[in-house]
Write a protein that holds these residues in place. Structure first.
Motif, PDB file in Angstrom:
ATOM      1  N   ASP A  21       0.806  -1.219   0.000  1.00 46.97           N
ATOM      2  CA  ASP A  21       0.000   0.000   0.000  1.00 46.97           C
ATOM      3  C   ASP A  21       0.837   1.267   0.000  1.00 46.97           C
ATOM      4  O   ASP A  21       0.368   2.336  -0.421  1.00 46.97           O
ATOM      5  CB  ASP A  21      -0.937   0.015   1.214  1.00 46.97           C
ATOM      6  CG  ASP A  21      -2.038  -1.032   1.093  1.00 46.97           C
ATOM      7  OD1 ASP A  21      -2.280  -1.471  -0.061  1.00 46.97           O
ATOM      8  OD2 ASP A  21      -2.632  -1.385   2.115  1.00 46.97           O
ATOM      9  N   THR A  22       2.086   1.201   0.448  1.00 51.84           N
ATOM     10  CA  THR A  22       2.898   2.423   0.603  1.00 51.84           C
ATOM     11  C   THR A  22       4.131   2.436  -0.279  1.00 51.84           C
ATOM     12  O   THR A  22       4.838   3.445  -0.320  1.00 51.84           O
ATOM     13  CB  THR A  22       3.348   2.564   2.064  1.00 51.84           C
ATOM     14  OG1 THR A  22       4.145   1.423   2.423  1.00 51.84           O
ATOM     15  CG2 THR A  22       2.148   2.689   2.988  1.00 51.84           C
ATOM     16  N   THR A  23       4.441   1.351  -0.979  1.00 55.55           N
ATOM     17  CA  THR A  23       5.710   1.246  -1.707  1.00 55.55           C
ATOM     18  C   THR A  23       5.452   0.925  -3.172  1.00 55.55           C
ATOM     19  O   THR A  23       4.637   0.060  -3.497  1.00 55.55           O
ATOM     20  CB  THR A  23       6.608   0.156  -1.100  1.00 55.55           C
ATOM     21  OG1 THR A  23       6.822   0.450   0.282  1.00 55.55           O
ATOM     22  CG2 THR A  23       7.948   0.083  -1.825  1.00 55.55           C
ATOM     23  N   VAL A  24       6.194   1.632  -4.044  1.00 54.55           N
ATOM     24  CA  VAL A  24       6.113   1.403  -5.478  1.00 54.55           C
ATOM     25  C   VAL A  24       7.520   1.081  -6.001  1.00 54.55           C
ATOM     26  O   VAL A  24       8.522   1.544  -5.442  1.00 54.55           O
ATOM     27  CB  VAL A  24       5.513   2.635  -6.193  1.00 54.55           C
ATOM     28  CG1 VAL A  24       6.485   3.805  -6.154  1.00 54.55           C
ATOM     29  CG2 VAL A  24       5.140   2.309  -7.620  1.00 54.55           C
ATOM     30  N   GLN A  25       7.594   0.277  -7.080  1.00 51.47           N
ATOM     31  CA  GLN A  25       8.882  -0.147  -7.633  1.00 51.47           C
ATOM     32  C   GLN A  25       8.992   0.296  -9.096  1.00 51.47           C
ATOM     33  O   GLN A  25       8.056   0.190  -9.879  1.00 51.47           O
ATOM     34  CB  GLN A  25       9.028  -1.678  -7.557  1.00 51.47           C
ATOM     35  CG  GLN A  25      10.324  -2.205  -8.143  1.00 51.47           C
ATOM     36  CD  GLN A  25      10.318  -3.726  -8.280  1.00 51.47           C
ATOM     37  OE1 GLN A  25       9.269  -4.315  -8.555  1.00 51.47           O
ATOM     38  NE2 GLN A  25      11.468  -4.351  -8.060  1.00 51.47           N
ATOM     39  N   LEU A  26      10.203   0.798  -9.449  1.00 55.66           N
ATOM     40  CA  LEU A  26      10.547   1.139 -10.842  1.00 55.66           C
ATOM     41  C   LEU A  26      11.742   0.278 -11.242  1.00 55.66           C
ATOM     42  O   LEU A  26      12.727   0.186 -10.495  1.00 55.66           O
ATOM     43  CB  LEU A  26      10.893   2.628 -10.964  1.00 55.66           C
ATOM     44  CG  LEU A  26      11.279   3.186 -12.338  1.00 55.66           C
ATOM     45  CD1 LEU A  26      10.918   4.663 -12.426  1.00 55.66           C
ATOM     46  CD2 LEU A  26      12.789   3.050 -12.599  1.00 55.66           C
ATOM     47  N   GLN A  27      11.687  -0.344 -12.409  1.00 58.17           N
ATOM     48  CA  GLN A  27      12.775  -1.200 -12.873  1.00 58.17           C
ATOM     49  C   GLN A  27      13.434  -0.580 -14.114  1.00 58.17           C
ATOM     50  O   GLN A  27      12.757  -0.223 -15.082  1.00 58.17           O
ATOM     51  CB  GLN A  27      12.250  -2.602 -13.206  1.00 58.17           C
ATOM     52  CG  GLN A  27      11.836  -3.411 -11.982  1.00 58.17           C
ATOM     53  CD  GLN A  27      11.447  -4.829 -12.349  1.00 58.17           C
ATOM     54  OE1 GLN A  27      10.920  -5.061 -13.430  1.00 58.17           O
ATOM     55  NE2 GLN A  27      11.679  -5.766 -11.449  1.00 58.17           N
ATOM     56  N   LEU A  28      14.773  -0.466 -14.041  1.00 62.16           N
ATOM     57  CA  LEU A  28      15.578   0.005 -15.174  1.00 62.16           C
ATOM     58  C   LEU A  28      16.418  -1.163 -15.684  1.00 62.16           C
ATOM     59  O   LEU A  28      17.041  -1.883 -14.887  1.00 62.16           O
ATOM     60  CB  LEU A  28      16.485   1.167 -14.758  1.00 62.16           C
ATOM     61  CG  LEU A  28      15.790   2.453 -14.287  1.00 62.16           C
ATOM     62  CD1 LEU A  28      16.829   3.493 -13.867  1.00 62.16           C
ATOM     63  CD2 LEU A  28      14.884   3.016 -15.371  1.00 62.16           C
ATOM     64  N   HIS A  29      16.482  -1.313 -17.008  1.00 63.00           N
ATOM     65  CA  HIS A  29      17.228  -2.417 -17.609  1.00 63.00           C
ATOM     66  C   HIS A  29      18.395  -1.867 -18.434  1.00 63.00           C
ATOM     67  O   HIS A  29      18.303  -0.821 -19.084  1.00 63.00           O
ATOM     68  CB  HIS A  29      16.311  -3.249 -18.514  1.00 63.00           C
ATOM     69  CG  HIS A  29      15.137  -3.845 -17.805  1.00 63.00           C
ATOM     70  ND1 HIS A  29      15.231  -5.007 -17.049  1.00 63.00           N
ATOM     71  CD2 HIS A  29      13.830  -3.436 -17.709  1.00 63.00           C
ATOM     72  CE1 HIS A  29      14.053  -5.301 -16.540  1.00 63.00           C
ATOM     73  NE2 HIS A  29      13.177  -4.357 -16.924  1.00 63.00           N
ATOM     74  N   ASP A  30      19.504  -2.602 -18.410  1.00 64.27           N
ATOM     75  CA  ASP A  30      20.707  -2.263 -19.195  1.00 64.27           C
ATOM     76  C   ASP A  30      21.105  -0.805 -18.981  1.00 64.27           C
ATOM     77  O   ASP A  30      21.154   0.013 -19.907  1.00 64.27           O
ATOM     78  CB  ASP A  30      20.480  -2.517 -20.693  1.00 64.27           C
ATOM     79  CG  ASP A  30      20.205  -3.986 -20.980  1.00 64.27           C
ATOM     80  OD1 ASP A  30      20.797  -4.835 -20.290  1.00 64.27           O
ATOM     81  OD2 ASP A  30      19.401  -4.277 -21.892  1.00 64.27           O
ATOM     82  N   VAL A  31      21.383  -0.485 -17.748  1.00 66.19           N
ATOM     83  CA  VAL A  31      21.732   0.894 -17.396  1.00 66.19           C
ATOM     84  C   VAL A  31      23.056   1.271 -18.062  1.00 66.19           C
ATOM     85  O   VAL A  31      24.071   0.580 -17.885  1.00 66.19           O
ATOM     86  CB  VAL A  31      21.830   1.052 -15.871  1.00 66.19           C
ATOM     87  CG1 VAL A  31      22.323   2.445 -15.513  1.00 66.19           C
ATOM     88  CG2 VAL A  31      20.477   0.778 -15.235  1.00 66.19           C
ATOM     89  N   GLU A  32      23.074   2.359 -18.850  1.00 67.32           N
ATOM     90  CA  GLU A  32      24.276   2.812 -19.551  1.00 67.32           C
ATOM     91  C   GLU A  32      24.630   4.251 -19.216  1.00 67.32           C
ATOM     92  O   GLU A  32      25.670   4.738 -19.643  1.00 67.32           O
ATOM     93  CB  GLU A  32      24.087   2.689 -21.078  1.00 67.32           C
ATOM     94  CG  GLU A  32      23.893   1.265 -21.581  1.00 67.32           C
ATOM     95  CD  GLU A  32      25.168   0.428 -21.449  1.00 67.32           C
ATOM     96  OE1 GLU A  32      26.248   1.034 -21.288  1.00 67.32           O
ATOM     97  OE2 GLU A  32      25.071  -0.806 -21.493  1.00 67.32           O
ATOM     98  N   ILE A  33      23.773   4.943 -18.479  1.00 59.99           N
ATOM     99  CA  ILE A  33      24.043   6.335 -18.107  1.00 59.99           C
ATOM    100  C   ILE A  33      24.824   6.347 -16.796  1.00 59.99           C
ATOM    101  O   ILE A  33      24.426   5.698 -15.827  1.00 59.99           O
ATOM    102  CB  ILE A  33      22.726   7.113 -17.973  1.00 59.99           C
ATOM    103  CG1 ILE A  33      21.998   7.136 -19.320  1.00 59.99           C
ATOM    104  CG2 ILE A  33      22.982   8.537 -17.489  1.00 59.99           C
ATOM    105  CD1 ILE A  33      20.659   7.841 -19.281  1.00 59.99           C
ATOM    106  N   PRO A  34      25.958   7.068 -16.741  1.00 64.29           N
ATOM    107  CA  PRO A  34      26.793   7.014 -15.527  1.00 64.29           C
ATOM    108  C   PRO A  34      26.102   7.552 -14.277  1.00 64.29           C
ATOM    109  O   PRO A  34      26.324   7.034 -13.189  1.00 64.29           O
ATOM    110  CB  PRO A  34      28.013   7.874 -15.896  1.00 64.29           C
ATOM    111  CG  PRO A  34      28.046   7.885 -17.391  1.00 64.29           C
ATOM    112  CD  PRO A  34      26.614   7.836 -17.822  1.00 64.29           C
ATOM    113  N   ILE A  35      25.272   8.590 -14.411  1.00 69.72           N
ATOM    114  CA  ILE A  35      24.682   9.232 -13.233  1.00 69.72           C
ATOM    115  C   ILE A  35      23.168   9.357 -13.416  1.00 69.72           C
ATOM    116  O   ILE A  35      22.691   9.789 -14.465  1.00 69.72           O
ATOM    117  CB  ILE A  35      25.279  10.635 -13.006  1.00 69.72           C
ATOM    118  CG1 ILE A  35      26.784  10.546 -12.793  1.00 69.72           C
ATOM    119  CG2 ILE A  35      24.606  11.322 -11.818  1.00 69.72           C
ATOM    120  CD1 ILE A  35      27.179   9.865 -11.512  1.00 69.72           C
TER     121      ILE A  35
END
Length: 684
Positions: free
Chosen positions: A81-95
């Motif tokens: 009820d209080t937490t949401v998740q975001l998924q990033l794939h193949d991260v290529e950006i340094p920051i």
């Protein structure tokens, strides 16, 4: 990349400072974290979680993520009820800067919290570790290659350990160089150095470097003090140099090169043998500036070399010119005694051939076996005018410097040579437009022996401007050449190619060319119009060269009637006339002509109107009447004026023969006529 990380961290803090409570303190209404870690290897997958302490009904519409200040529009997953998740794939950006916000019950968005995540690589093992001490210095400098960019904060630790005492010193640095004081280090003690690289993703170490302090000392570079030419010659000059190092067991090298060239010639230490002065084994080019440098290195230990010394510059002496001038000529006026003017064109010698400063040019010739100096020309005079007698067939041109003269360049100047049919001209010359405003000229080689070719070209003089003239000497074995000097796009160039023989000059082979073609800017004008029955004959002339802008490929004739119906006739460029047949009487026809090049069709020329009368005659008769009418009116005015008539009569009478004014007897009083009449009556 550490600076980029710092920038984004500052940006995140600044953004979050906008969300303060009434007491001025930063308030996070929850927290943000990542898995597996806030620093990951590039190409990894990462999950970002946002938990709100105020909002207890999770939905994708309520939570919003901002990645580097841009709102993330992808899917979100509610964990509870209080937490949401975001998924990033193949991260290529340094920051990434992560901001999580929530919008409860349709109200304004409220900050939950934020963080920074990084992606990069573990460090490579440092390579090419080198430690040196400059002679008379109290510091040791160590450098190494870091390998590929890690994109994240990476620290380097220099380990220095004495093998005698096992004492170890650590030096923490952020780049690939460190400077270490050696006042507490002992000479003739074995030391080892290695580099340890470490960041959040891993650690790596370099190979060990072992040395004693005196083995890594770089000697002070020597100084070249003088370079001498022997007997004013370029052969084997002497090089004087001074060794500055106090280290005994060293060897040195000298290198030299022409100042304008990139490649050095090196005299190895084994060749020098500590000889001072040193005599070069090789000869140098005359009147050329050379640079000389020297350096020294230890024969033992790490054998590090010093930097090359500052350049010592030396210009070698002059020698007499080695070749001959390129010359050409204009033939001018011929005088009554048979002598004629000649304008000699001179191209300056290249520095390699001049071998010194050219002081003057000399033009001379032989007349009846005696040498005659015709003229000395300044080097600024590349066109010298002389007058030669009709017995002089060839002149000679030479260049002077302080050491001598060039070989004579022979130049035929006798006009009779140009009429010598045995001197074959170049054959099958072709002029081709090339890229980059160039023109390619090709021709066939000649079977008979020739000395060389002369190619001259001149741009067409347009708009009261003089054409630009240029010329070039071409070797006898060459059958093509590109020209670019004084060539502008869409400008017609007249090209002439001569074959030069030992006894004269051939007739030129002439052509025209364009570097870049364009459409003509003017159309042909009809200069003749004639009617024969129901046929109309027209004739036109070429458009001026300055308006052609290219090679004319064809003409197009347009014939238009009253109903705007027109016929089109494409005519070969070699034709300048056309016949219209079966034209209808009483109809006005408009005729005009265009010219085309490879770039396209140009504008129309002057429009002429043709009308055949009902009886088949052309309206050109009317044109004739219109031209004659003013003349008749003029004569009528003269006759009607009495004073003008008297003056004309006086002038005309002065031109009459004398017999015109003789008095003749009255025929009625003639005796012969009376007798003849009486005789006629008797016969009757």
């Amino acid at each position: 990349m550490d600076y980029c990380l710092f920038f984004w961290e500052v940006a995140l803090v600044f953004h979050m400072l906008l969300y303060k409570n009434s007491e001025g303190l930063l308030t996070c209404n929850g927290h943000v974290w990542t898995e597996p870690a806030p620093v990951v290897q590039m190409g990894s997958n990462i999950s970002i979680f946002c938990t709100s302490t105020k909002y207890t009904h999770c939905s994708q519409r309520a939570f919003v993520f901002f990645l580097n200040n841009e709102m993330y529009k992808g899917p979100l997953h509610c964990i509870n009820d209080t937490t949401v998740q975001l998924q990033l794939h193949d991260v290529e950006i340094p920051i990434y800067t992560i901001i999580c916000k929530v919008k409860p019950n349709g109200s304004n968005r409220e900050l939950v919290c934020g963080m920074t995540i990084s992606s990069g690589y573990p460090p490579d093992s440092p390579t090419n570790l080198t430690c040196v001490i400059l002679e008379n210095s109290f510091y040791m400098t160590c450098t190494w290659n870091r390998g590929k960019n890690t994109h994240i904060k990476t620290n380097y630790t220099v380990h220095l350990r004495s093998l005698q005492t096992n004492e170890e010193q650590l030096f923490l640095v952020k780049n690939n160089i460190t400077i270490i004081a050696i006042n507490e280090l002992q000479d003739y003690t074995q030391y080892i150095v290695w580099i340890e690289a470490q960041n959040a993703l891993g650690m790596a170490t370099s190979d060990l470097l072992q040395f004693q302090l005196h083995e890594i000392v770089i000697p002070i570079a020597p100084i070249i003090t003088k370079v001498e030419s022997i007997d004013n010659s370029t052969s084997h000059p002497l090089i004087r140099w001074e060794k500055k190092t106090s280290i005994q067991n060293v060897h040195c090298e000298i290198r030299y090169k022409a100042a304008q060239l990139p490649t050095w010639s090196v005299i190895k230490g084994s060749e020098m043998l500590s000889i001072n002065p040193l005599q070069l084994r090789n000869s140098l080019e005359p009147y050329t500036e050379y640079e000389f440098q020297a350096h020294c290195g230890q024969k033992s230990g790490k054998k590090y070399w010093s930097e090359w010394s500052a350049s010592f510059k030396h210009t070698t002496p002059e020698l007499a010119p080695s070749g001959m001038l390129d010359v050409w000529r204009f033939l001018g006026l011929t005088y009554t005694n048979g002598s004629h003017e000649v304008t000699v064109l001179i191209k300056p010698l290249s520095p390699e051939v001049a071998r010194g400063i050219i002081s003057k040019y000399e033009i001379f010739y032989e007349d009846h076996g005696y040498k005659t100096i015709s003229k000395f020309c300044k080097t600024s005079e590349l066109q010298c005018r002389i007058v030669v007698s009709q017995t002089v067939h060839t002149i000679n041109v030479i260049a002077h410097n302080s050491q001598g003269t060039s070989k004579p360049a022979k130049l035929p100047v006798q006009l009779d040579y140009n009429r010598n049919d045995s001197l074959l001209p170049p054959r099958n010359m072709r002029v081709i437009s090339a890229a980059q405003n160039e023109i390619l000229i090709t021709w066939e080689s000649l079977e008979k022996f020739i000395l060389w070719f002369i190619l001259e070209w001149i741009s067409t003089a347009c708009e009261n401007q003089e054409g630009n003239f240029s010329w070039k000497k071409v070797p006898k074995n060459q059958t093509s050449i590109y020209i670019q000097e004084f060539i502008e796009p869409r400008e017609c160039i007249r090209i002439s190619l001569y074959a030069i023989y030992s006894n004269g000059i051939s007739k030129p082979c002439t052509g025209y060319g364009f570097s870049v073609e364009d459409k003509p800017i003017k159309g042909p004008d009809i200069i003749l119009q004639q009617v024969v029955g129901d046929k109309v004959y027209i004739e036109w002339e070429d458009i001026p060269v300055c308006t052609q802008r290219g090679f004319i490929t064809n003409y197009t004739i347009y014939l238009r009637n009253n109903n705007d119906f027109y016929s089109k006739y494409v005519v070969n460029v070699s034709k300048k006339q056309w016949i219209f047949e079966n034209l209808s009487p009483g109809i006005d026809y408009a005729v005009y002509i265009t010219a085309s090049t490879a770039a396209g069709e140009g504008p129309q020329g002057t429009i002429r109107v043709i009308t055949l009368d009902r009886d088949g005659s052309d309206t050109t008769v009317l044109v004739g009447v219109v031209l004659i009418a003013p003349m008749l009116i003029f004569l009528f005015v003269l006759v009607s004026n009495e004073r003008i008539c008297k003056r004309i009569k006086i002038i005309l009478l002065s031109w009459m023969p004398t017999w015109f004014f003789e008095d003749f007897p009255n025929m009625k009083n003639s005796t012969a006529i009376t007798s003849l009449k009486s005789h006629t009556m008797k016969i009757q």
